[in-house]
Enzyme design. Structure first.
Site, PDB file in Angstrom:
ATOM      1  N   GLN A 204     -12.432  94.585  -2.706  1.00 48.16           N
ATOM      2  CA  GLN A 204     -11.034  94.780  -2.378  1.00 48.16           C
ATOM      3  C   GLN A 204     -10.532  96.224  -2.828  1.00 48.16           C
ATOM      4  O   GLN A 204      -9.963  96.996  -2.227  1.00 48.16           O
ATOM      5  CB  GLN A 204     -10.056  93.662  -2.839  1.00 48.16           C
ATOM      6  CG  GLN A 204     -10.553  92.412  -2.111  1.00 48.16           C
ATOM      7  CD  GLN A 204      -9.417  91.353  -2.757  1.00 48.16           C
ATOM      8  OE1 GLN A 204      -8.374  91.380  -2.283  1.00 48.16           O
ATOM      9  NE2 GLN A 204      -9.710  90.297  -3.397  1.00 48.16           N
TER      10      GLN A 204
ATOM     11  N   THR B 253      -9.843  92.169 -16.250  1.00 48.75           N
ATOM     12  CA  THR B 253      -9.146  90.858 -15.741  1.00 48.75           C
ATOM     13  C   THR B 253      -8.317  90.218 -16.667  1.00 48.75           C
ATOM     14  O   THR B 253      -8.864  90.387 -17.903  1.00 48.75           O
ATOM     15  CB  THR B 253     -10.182  89.879 -15.112  1.00 48.75           C
ATOM     16  OG1 THR B 253      -9.723  88.793 -14.760  1.00 48.75           O
ATOM     17  CG2 THR B 253     -11.416  89.603 -16.268  1.00 48.75           C
TER      18      THR B 253
ATOM     19  N   TYR C 267     -16.980  83.682 -16.414  1.00 44.28           N
ATOM     20  CA  TYR C 267     -16.510  85.091 -15.944  1.00 44.28           C
ATOM     21  C   TYR C 267     -15.753  85.872 -16.864  1.00 44.28           C
ATOM     22  O   TYR C 267     -15.886  86.994 -16.943  1.00 44.28           O
ATOM     23  CB  TYR C 267     -15.832  84.556 -14.536  1.00 44.28           C
ATOM     24  CG  TYR C 267     -14.903  85.635 -14.101  1.00 44.28           C
ATOM     25  CD1 TYR C 267     -15.547  86.864 -13.369  1.00 44.28           C
ATOM     26  CD2 TYR C 267     -13.482  85.783 -14.310  1.00 44.28           C
ATOM     27  CE1 TYR C 267     -14.590  87.750 -12.963  1.00 44.28           C
ATOM     28  CE2 TYR C 267     -12.815  86.863 -13.874  1.00 44.28           C
ATOM     29  CZ  TYR C 267     -13.473  87.939 -13.299  1.00 44.28           C
ATOM     30  OH  TYR C 267     -12.672  88.840 -12.755  1.00 44.28           O
TER      31      TYR C 267
END
Length: 296
Positions: A11, A102, A126
């Protein structure tokens, strides 16, 4: 100015390449995994030493949050070893590196919005792999900017907005988690922020370090979904507004734990680079573009 982009098919990668079309004087080398496997240190060294970018932008990432719980090695290879290789190569030629991280590096139990100096404590594989990537980049290259972002959506790839539009075609009501809060962030805004920072670094700004960049106002997933459906209904993409039922996290169990508070404080990035928080409400006004991509 020469920029190397990794993760060109994601993205942010696609948004970066699109945004760079407005800067014909910038030389860009955009690589997907087929052109450059960032987990291969020799391949990274070869490409970086040959191309000699002024700035490396690492938009490559393993983002399958739930699958990472059972694919730990792969997640760490892409999210930690890969960034480490890029940072080492950047350091070797004296270039800067901009690395995307993130909100999942935080536990999510903080009362206020998270600042860059707040303690990290990821609750998922993650998040752990992304934090390891941050540490590696910072250790391997002094000239680094790490950008933590959250809830990314765009016209490209798979994301929450496109999932909601797809589900709206066959559901009159949906149960959506309402006790996880964060800032939806449009990938096009992330790309613009990154390029603004890249140009600033190229022109001598040495404000290296970790920065937060996410969307405002912050919402929960249920309210975000409601806004998506309202916008889609207004634009005639769906025949009737979908009823959103807000549910607690416990009623929607997933393999990976999500932080309940993903709100990121974006004051520092504005102070150092004059980058304002992402306006996700404005991005949703172009919701027709997400629908078109869904139908392809």
């Amino acid at each position: 100015m020469k920029i190397l982009i990794t993760g060109k098919n994601g993205q942010v990668g696609q948004s970066l390449y699109l945004a760079l079309q407005a800067f014909p004087n910038v030389d860009v080398l955009a690589c997907g995994r087929e052109e450059l496997d960032i987990t291969n240190s020799l391949a990274v060294q070869e490409v970086v030493s040959r191309y000699k970018p002024d700035v490396i932008i690492n938009a490559a990432a393993y983002t399958a949050v739930d699958k990472a719980e059972s694919e730990q090695s792969l997640a760490f290879d892409i999210n930690a070893t890969g960034p480490k290789n890029l940072a080492m190569a950047a350091n070797d030629i004296g270039s800067s590196i901009i690395h995307i991280s993130t909100d999942y590096v935080f536990a999510g139990d903080h009362v206020d919005d998270y600042k860059e100096v707040d303690a990290t404590s990821p609750k998922s594989v993650y998040g752990q792999s992304k934090l390891a990537g941050e540490v590696a980049v910072a250790e391997m290259c002094e000239r680094h900017v790490i950008i933590r972002t959250s809830w990314v959506f765009s016209e490209f790839g798979n994301n929450f907005v496109k999932t909601m539009l797809r589900l709206a075609k066959s559901n009159s009501s949906l149960n959506i988690v309402g006790d996880q809060f964060g800032g939806p962030t449009y990938a096009g805004d992330i790309a613009s922020a990154i390029l603004q920072i890249a140009f600033s670094l190229y022109n001598g700004n040495q404000a290296y370090g970790i920065y937060h960049f996410s969307g405002y106002p912050t919402v929960n997933w249920a309210d975000f979904a409601q806004t998506i459906f309202q916008q889609a209904y207004t634009k005639g993409l769906i025949e009737s507004a979908v009823v959103v039922n807000s549910i607690p996290t416990e009623q929607y169990p997933t393999p990976a734990s999500r932080p309940k508070n993903s709100r990121l404080n974006c004051d520092k990035i504005y102070s150092e680079f004059n980058v304002s928080a992402s306006n996700w409400l404005a991005a949703l006004k172009n919701i027709n573009q997400y629908q078109k991509d869904n139908e392809q």
